[in-house]
Structures are given as C-alpha cells and as structure tokens.
Motif scaffolding. Structure first.
Motif, PDB file in Angstrom:
ATOM      1  N   UNK A 138       0.842  -1.191   0.000  1.00  0.00           N
ATOM      2  CA  UNK A 138       0.000   0.000   0.000  1.00  0.00           C
ATOM      3  C   UNK A 138       0.880   1.244   0.000  1.00  0.00           C
ATOM      4  N   UNK A 139       0.625   2.142  -0.947  1.00  0.00           N
ATOM      5  CA  UNK A 139       1.330   3.424  -1.019  1.00  0.00           C
ATOM      6  C   UNK A 139       2.852   3.253  -1.032  1.00  0.00           C
ATOM      7  N   UNK A 140       3.345   2.203  -1.694  1.00  0.00           N
ATOM      8  CA  UNK A 140       4.779   1.984  -1.791  1.00  0.00           C
ATOM      9  C   UNK A 140       5.383   1.269  -0.600  1.00  0.00           C
ATOM     10  N   UNK A 141       4.581   0.918   0.392  1.00  0.00           N
ATOM     11  CA  UNK A 141       5.065   0.212   1.577  1.00  0.00           C
ATOM     12  C   UNK A 141       4.521  -1.223   1.596  1.00  0.00           C
ATOM     13  N   UNK A 142       5.295  -2.124   2.180  1.00  0.00           N
ATOM     14  CA  UNK A 142       4.841  -3.494   2.421  1.00  0.00           C
ATOM     15  C   UNK A 142       4.523  -3.639   3.910  1.00  0.00           C
ATOM     16  N   UNK A 143       3.320  -4.131   4.200  1.00  0.00           N
ATOM     17  CA  UNK A 143       2.875  -4.307   5.585  1.00  0.00           C
ATOM     18  C   UNK A 143       2.756  -5.804   5.867  1.00  0.00           C
ATOM     19  N   UNK A 144       3.420  -6.272   6.909  1.00  0.00           N
ATOM     20  CA  UNK A 144       3.328  -7.669   7.341  1.00  0.00           C
ATOM     21  C   UNK A 144       2.880  -7.711   8.800  1.00  0.00           C
ATOM     22  N   UNK A 145       1.877  -8.540   9.057  1.00  0.00           N
ATOM     23  CA  UNK A 145       1.375  -8.730  10.420  1.00  0.00           C
ATOM     24  C   UNK A 145       1.465 -10.213  10.753  1.00  0.00           C
ATOM     25  N   UNK A 146       1.961 -10.509  11.940  1.00  0.00           N
ATOM     26  CA  UNK A 146       2.092 -11.895  12.373  1.00  0.00           C
ATOM     27  C   UNK A 146       1.489 -12.057  13.772  1.00  0.00           C
ATOM     28  N   UNK A 147       0.665 -13.076  13.941  1.00  0.00           N
ATOM     29  CA  UNK A 147       0.106 -13.440  15.241  1.00  0.00           C
ATOM     30  C   UNK A 147       0.669 -14.805  15.625  1.00  0.00           C
ATOM     31  N   UNK A 148       1.271 -14.910  16.783  1.00  0.00           N
ATOM     32  CA  UNK A 148       1.833 -16.168  17.271  1.00  0.00           C
ATOM     33  C   UNK A 148       1.153 -16.520  18.587  1.00  0.00           C
ATOM     34  N   UNK A 149       0.556 -17.708  18.621  1.00  0.00           N
ATOM     35  CA  UNK A 149      -0.202 -18.143  19.800  1.00  0.00           C
ATOM     36  C   UNK A 149       0.544 -19.263  20.523  1.00  0.00           C
ATOM     37  N   UNK A 211      -1.572  -9.893  23.832  1.00  0.00           N
ATOM     38  CA  UNK A 211      -2.848  -9.912  24.537  1.00  0.00           C
ATOM     39  C   UNK A 211      -3.229 -11.367  24.781  1.00  0.00           C
ATOM     40  N   UNK A 212      -3.390 -11.725  26.062  1.00  0.00           N
ATOM     41  CA  UNK A 212      -3.712 -13.112  26.389  1.00  0.00           C
ATOM     42  C   UNK A 212      -2.573 -14.035  26.007  1.00  0.00           C
ATOM     43  N   UNK A 213      -2.868 -15.024  25.176  1.00  0.00           N
ATOM     44  CA  UNK A 213      -1.853 -15.995  24.761  1.00  0.00           C
ATOM     45  C   UNK A 213      -1.325 -15.728  23.354  1.00  0.00           C
ATOM     46  N   UNK A 214      -1.555 -14.528  22.830  1.00  0.00           N
ATOM     47  CA  UNK A 214      -1.140 -14.187  21.467  1.00  0.00           C
ATOM     48  C   UNK A 214      -0.156 -13.029  21.484  1.00  0.00           C
ATOM     49  N   UNK A 215       0.975 -13.216  20.789  1.00  0.00           N
ATOM     50  CA  UNK A 215       1.948 -12.143  20.578  1.00  0.00           C
ATOM     51  C   UNK A 215       1.746 -11.586  19.175  1.00  0.00           C
ATOM     52  N   UNK A 216       1.738 -10.261  19.060  1.00  0.00           N
ATOM     53  CA  UNK A 216       1.534  -9.600  17.774  1.00  0.00           C
ATOM     54  C   UNK A 216       2.811  -8.892  17.341  1.00  0.00           C
ATOM     55  N   UNK A 217       3.144  -9.025  16.066  1.00  0.00           N
ATOM     56  CA  UNK A 217       4.260  -8.283  15.483  1.00  0.00           C
ATOM     57  C   UNK A 217       3.814  -7.676  14.161  1.00  0.00           C
ATOM     58  N   UNK A 218       4.211  -6.431  13.922  1.00  0.00           N
ATOM     59  CA  UNK A 218       3.896  -5.729  12.674  1.00  0.00           C
ATOM     60  C   UNK A 218       5.186  -5.151  12.117  1.00  0.00           C
ATOM     61  N   UNK A 219       5.375  -5.297  10.815  1.00  0.00           N
ATOM     62  CA  UNK A 219       6.515  -4.670  10.129  1.00  0.00           C
ATOM     63  C   UNK A 219       5.993  -3.884   8.932  1.00  0.00           C
ATOM     64  N   UNK A 220       6.471  -2.665   8.775  1.00  0.00           N
ATOM     65  CA  UNK A 220       6.162  -1.843   7.604  1.00  0.00           C
ATOM     66  C   UNK A 220       7.488  -1.460   6.969  1.00  0.00           C
ATOM     67  N   UNK A 221       7.661  -1.768   5.675  1.00  0.00           N
ATOM     68  CA  UNK A 221       8.932  -1.553   4.990  1.00  0.00           C
ATOM     69  C   UNK A 221       8.699  -0.778   3.700  1.00  0.00           C
ATOM     70  N   UNK A 222       9.616   0.142   3.387  1.00  0.00           N
ATOM     71  CA  UNK A 222       9.493   0.903   2.157  1.00  0.00           C
ATOM     72  C   UNK A 222      10.739   1.684   1.840  1.00  0.00           C
ATOM     73  N   UNK A 223      10.802   2.316   0.647  1.00  0.00           N
ATOM     74  CA  UNK A 223      11.998   3.074   0.235  1.00  0.00           C
ATOM     75  C   UNK A 223      12.118   4.425   0.919  1.00  0.00           C
TER      76      UNK A 223
END
Length: 242
Positions: A138-149, A211-223
C-alpha cells in the motif's frame, strides 16, 4: 584433568544432596523400627465410621456463561486467521502471498529468523501452538502482520515473546512510542535505512505487543522513512481485533 569452578560447584552440590538423602533414609529407618515396637504393645484402636455428614447443596442459579462477543477465549480459540487485520481498500496482496493470509507451522516460523535451529528449540520450549500472517502492499510500503499463539500451560510465553521482540528492536537509530491500550506494547521507526549492495535502501518500522496468549508483530517496509502515524495505526487496529 582440572575441573572448572562451575563443574566443581555442581559436584559439591550433588555430593551434599546425596549425603542428606542418605541421612534421611537412615533416620526414617530407625524411626520406623522404634515406632513399630511402641505400637505393638498398644491395644487396637477402633476405626472411625465410613459414613460422613451430608453437605448442604448451594442454592440459587449458577452465573450465566459469557456470550461469545464478550468471551475473549472463544475468539482466540477459533480460526486465528480471522483475527488478522484485513487489508485496506486500495491495497493489494504481494505476489508471493496472493491469497493474503498464511498459516505458519513451527518449521516455517523458525525459518523466518537468521538462526532457525536455535529459534526452533526456543519455540518448542515456549509451547508454541500456531501462527498466522498476512501481507499487503500500500502506497509503496509493504505491511506484514504476524500473530503467534502459545499454549501457556507453564508460563506466559506471549508476554516474553513480545518483550524479546522489543529488545531486539531497540537501537540508537530508532524512535519508539507506547501503543495506546496495550500496556507495554511499543512501536519503533528506523531513522536510518538498511543498505545492501545490489538492492534499494529500505526503511522499516515495527510494533510488538501481546494480549492473552497471542503475541503480535507488525513490520512496515518501504523506500522512504515510515511515518509514525502509519505504524501506530496498523498496530492499534490489529490489537483492537484481539
């Protein structure tokens, strides 16, 4: 061959424990013999009756179970992929993840790190349950979201996972802020790009919370440098879904 101080310390502790154990066995044996001789000269004592008084049953109705909309465990025990943030209107999924959502098993998740063998062992120890991810552009950026339980039968591994990720993200060249409504969740923006010969410079922002038993990670990458507003917006909206 000389033993290290640590090895000697372990051996001394083991020998001490063995001596204490031997003394306990000898003491218990002597006490048992003495007790047997004393008990043999006594008159037999009648046993108490087997019947017990009837306990009164509690009156009134049990509290009603929480509806699914309020019971967070019902949500997190369902399809984890459904808890991932949906891509915004106008965004598109990447070529390598055309359906936008992917399960990550233990091996696949470990392979996302530079030391997969070590991470694999850590995840087993941390009682890894499952993980899911989504990626969009989106808008030249890559967004990655990961949920680990995690199963969390022994300890709160999701908290530790988020804390570890935050420590790895800490760097002098990064700005960081608390994510509202997440306790100690934080977002980080890289002020200097990552450079690699033959590739375009890349700026990264990341966010980690739990939150609870889930860890959240977000990465946004772009030029270009990632705005604080962008990483904070994605992180806050994802946490709201949890």
């Amino acid at each position: 061959m000389e033993r290290t101080e640590e090895e000697a310390g372990r051996r001394r502790r083991g020998r001490t424990a063995a001596l204490i154990g031997t003394a306990l066995v000898l003491g218990l044996g002597a006490g048992t013999c003495t007790g047997y001789l004393v008990q043999a000269g006594r008159e037999p004592t009648p046993l108490p009756p087997l019947s017990q008084p009837v306990l009164a049953q509690a009156r009134g109705q049990a509290p009603a179970p929480l509806p699914a909309s309020q019971d967070r465990r019902v949500r997190t025990d369902g399809d984890l992929r459904e808890l991932l943030l949906k891509k915004p209107r106008g965004a598109k999924h990447t070529e390598w993840l055309k359906d936008g959502v992917r399960w990550l098993d233990l091996t696949a998740l470990a392979e996302t790190w530079t030391e997969p063998g070590e991470v694999f062992g850590d995840l087993v120890r941390d009682e890894f349950r499952r993980a899911a991810m989504t990626v969009w552009e989106e808008d030249g950026y890559t967004v990655e979201i990961r949920l680990t339980q995690f199963r969390q039968e022994e300890y709160t591994a999701a908290t530790d996972a988020a804390d570890d990720a935050q420590r790895w993200a800490e760097a002098p060249a990064n700005d960081s802020w608390l994510i509202p409504g997440t306790g100690n969740g934080r977002a980080y923006v890289m002020t200097e790009p990552e450079t690699e010969p033959g590739f375009e410079d890349q700026y990264t922002a990341e966010a980690h919370a739990w939150r609870g038993d889930i860890a959240m990670s977000v990465w946004v990458t772009g030029p270009k440098p990632v705005p604080k507003k962008k990483i904070m917006d994605v992180a806050e909206r994802q946490m709201e879904r949890l």
